[in-house]
Design a protein around this motif. Sequence first.
Motif, PDB file in Angstrom:
ATOM      1  N   GLY A  20      -6.819  -8.554 -11.430  1.00 35.74           N
ATOM      2  CA  GLY A  20      -7.680  -8.125 -10.100  1.00 35.74           C
ATOM      3  C   GLY A  20      -6.935  -7.509  -9.205  1.00 35.74           C
ATOM      4  N   LEU A  21      -7.299  -7.853  -7.922  1.00 39.57           N
ATOM      5  CA  LEU A  21      -6.913  -6.899  -6.820  1.00 39.57           C
ATOM      6  C   LEU A  21      -5.745  -8.012  -6.126  1.00 39.57           C
ATOM      7  CD1 LEU A  21      -9.325  -5.237  -6.878  1.00 39.57           C
ATOM      8  CD2 LEU A  21      -9.023  -4.614  -4.628  1.00 39.57           C
ATOM      9  N   GLN A  78      -4.031  -2.996  -8.064  1.00 38.72           N
ATOM     10  CA  GLN A  78      -5.011  -3.347  -9.198  1.00 38.72           C
ATOM     11  C   GLN A  78      -4.315  -3.064 -10.612  1.00 38.72           C
ATOM     12  OE1 GLN A  78      -8.950  -1.532  -9.533  1.00 38.72           O
ATOM     13  NE2 GLN A  78      -9.895  -3.165 -10.354  1.00 38.72           N
ATOM     14  N   TYR A  87      -8.698  -3.633  10.953  1.00 36.76           N
ATOM     15  CA  TYR A  87      -7.910  -4.238  10.151  1.00 36.76           C
ATOM     16  C   TYR A  87      -7.790  -2.964   8.967  1.00 36.76           C
ATOM     17  CZ  TYR A  87      -7.359  -7.817   6.503  1.00 36.76           C
ATOM     18  OH  TYR A  87      -6.779  -8.596   5.386  1.00 36.76           O
ATOM     19  N   GLN A  97      -3.263  -8.554  -2.724  1.00 31.78           N
ATOM     20  CA  GLN A  97      -3.057  -7.761  -1.451  1.00 31.78           C
ATOM     21  C   GLN A  97      -1.449  -7.525  -1.169  1.00 31.78           C
ATOM     22  OE1 GLN A  97      -4.439  -9.988   1.887  1.00 31.78           O
ATOM     23  NE2 GLN A  97      -5.388  -7.936   2.719  1.00 31.78           N
ATOM     24  N   PHE A 127     -13.127   0.899   0.851  1.00 34.37           N
ATOM     25  CA  PHE A 127     -12.139   1.372   0.070  1.00 34.37           C
ATOM     26  C   PHE A 127     -11.846   2.957  -0.080  1.00 34.37           C
ATOM     27  CE2 PHE A 127     -10.450  -2.617  -2.021  1.00 34.37           C
ATOM     28  CZ  PHE A 127     -11.640  -3.436  -1.469  1.00 34.37           C
ATOM     29  N   GLY A 128     -10.427   3.137  -0.260  1.00 33.19           N
ATOM     30  CA  GLY A 128     -10.181   4.539  -0.617  1.00 33.19           C
ATOM     31  C   GLY A 128     -10.531   4.857  -1.873  1.00 33.19           C
ATOM     32  N   PRO A 129     -10.391   6.003  -2.588  1.00 32.30           N
ATOM     33  CA  PRO A 129     -10.464   6.319  -3.978  1.00 32.30           C
ATOM     34  C   PRO A 129      -9.393   5.579  -5.026  1.00 32.30           C
ATOM     35  CG  PRO A 129      -9.652   8.399  -2.712  1.00 32.30           C
ATOM     36  CD  PRO A 129      -9.739   7.226  -1.821  1.00 32.30           C
ATOM     37  N   TYR A 160      -3.856  -2.789  -1.526  1.00 26.97           N
ATOM     38  CA  TYR A 160      -3.935  -3.817  -2.591  1.00 26.97           C
ATOM     39  C   TYR A 160      -3.568  -2.766  -3.848  1.00 26.97           C
ATOM     40  CZ  TYR A 160      -7.640  -5.868   0.187  1.00 26.97           C
ATOM     41  OH  TYR A 160      -8.491  -6.497   1.266  1.00 26.97           O
ATOM     42  N   TYR A 188      -1.252  -6.281   4.943  1.00 31.81           N
ATOM     43  CA  TYR A 188      -2.561  -5.990   5.663  1.00 31.81           C
ATOM     44  C   TYR A 188      -2.044  -5.817   7.208  1.00 31.81           C
ATOM     45  CZ  TYR A 188      -2.574 -11.111   6.733  1.00 31.81           C
ATOM     46  OH  TYR A 188      -2.358 -12.492   6.893  1.00 31.81           O
ATOM     47  N   THR A 206     -16.692  -6.256   5.954  1.00 33.31           N
ATOM     48  CA  THR A 206     -16.853  -5.562   4.680  1.00 33.31           C
ATOM     49  C   THR A 206     -15.578  -4.575   4.594  1.00 33.31           C
ATOM     50  OG1 THR A 206     -19.554  -5.465   4.775  1.00 33.31           O
ATOM     51  CG2 THR A 206     -18.415  -3.979   3.414  1.00 33.31           C
ATOM     52  N   GLN A 207     -14.713  -4.755   3.533  1.00 34.57           N
ATOM     53  CA  GLN A 207     -13.905  -3.942   3.375  1.00 34.57           C
ATOM     54  C   GLN A 207     -14.572  -2.375   2.723  1.00 34.57           C
ATOM     55  OE1 GLN A 207     -10.138  -5.049   2.712  1.00 34.57           O
ATOM     56  NE2 GLN A 207     -10.843  -5.797   4.760  1.00 34.57           N
ATOM     57  N   PHE A 215      -5.102   0.627  -3.906  1.00 33.92           N
ATOM     58  CA  PHE A 215      -6.215   0.932  -3.010  1.00 33.92           C
ATOM     59  C   PHE A 215      -5.871   0.661  -1.520  1.00 33.92           C
ATOM     60  CE2 PHE A 215      -9.568   1.849  -5.820  1.00 33.92           C
ATOM     61  CZ  PHE A 215      -9.324   1.195  -7.190  1.00 33.92           C
TER      62      PHE A 215
END
Lengths: 112, 115
Positions: free
Chosen positions: B42-43, B37, B31, B45, B106-108, B35, B48, B103-104, B90
Motif C-alpha cells: 500500500g502507501l 507505494q 498539509y 508515509q 495527490f500528484g501524478p 508517500y 509530512y 481530503t488528500q 506520491f
Amino acid sequence: AQSVSQHNHHVILSEAASLELGCNYSYGGTVNLFWYVQYPGQHLQLLLKYFSGDPLVKGIKGFEAEFIKSKFSFNLRKPSVQWSDTAEYFCAVNNSNYQLIWGAGTKLIIKP
Amino acid sequence: EAQVTQNPRYLITVTGKKLTVTCSQNMNHEYMSWYRQDPGLGLRQIYYSMNVEVTDKGDVPEGYKVSRKEKRNFPLILESPSPNQTSLYFCASSFIQPGGTDTQYFGPGTRLTVL
C-alpha cells in the motif's frame, strides 16, 4: 504501532454483485477515516470520508461506508458493482499526530 | 486548475547520486506529505508537513529528507539513493481539520529506479 488492516488483498466479482471491503484500524483515539480509490493508471482520489456525526457515510459512485467505533471498523460497501469499479481501494486513518496510516489496499476486479 | 504537480515523473539513477523530486500545490493547503507505494504494501508515509518550517517523520523516513520553506513546495531529497528506494512516489496536500487532515489531493506520481 498503529495499523490499518484491509482483510482482502484481491477480490473478484461479477457485475451487479454486492461488494463489502473490510477495514480495521488499531488506533484508539479520535480518528478521521478515509477510503480512496486508484483506477488503473490514474491518481488516487477520495471515495468518501468520516470525521464525525452520522456513522453511515455516502460517497461518490454509489459507495458508502459505516463507521463502527466499537469494532474499530470502517467497511466499504456498494450494493451493485459495475465493470468500471475495477480499481485498487485503500483505507486510511489519521492519528492524533496528523500522521496518515494506510491499509495495504484491495485490488477489485469486476468481470463483465 | 487546482492541482499537485511533481517532477520528474520518471527517473532512473545510480546508487549514491543525490536527487530531488519536487512537489508543488496551488490550493493553499497547510498539509503536505510524501508517500511511497510498493506492491502489496500500500502507501507508506515518508514525511509530512503541517505548515511552513514544520515537518515530521512518517512510517518510513530513513534515507529521505524534506524541507518546507514555502507553503506551496515540499521537495523530497534522497541524499544517497539505494536500490531499496526504487518505488513509486506520491506527493499529496490537504487542508487540516480538527483531529486530522482533510481530503488528500495527490500528484501524478514519480517512478524512481535506483540501479
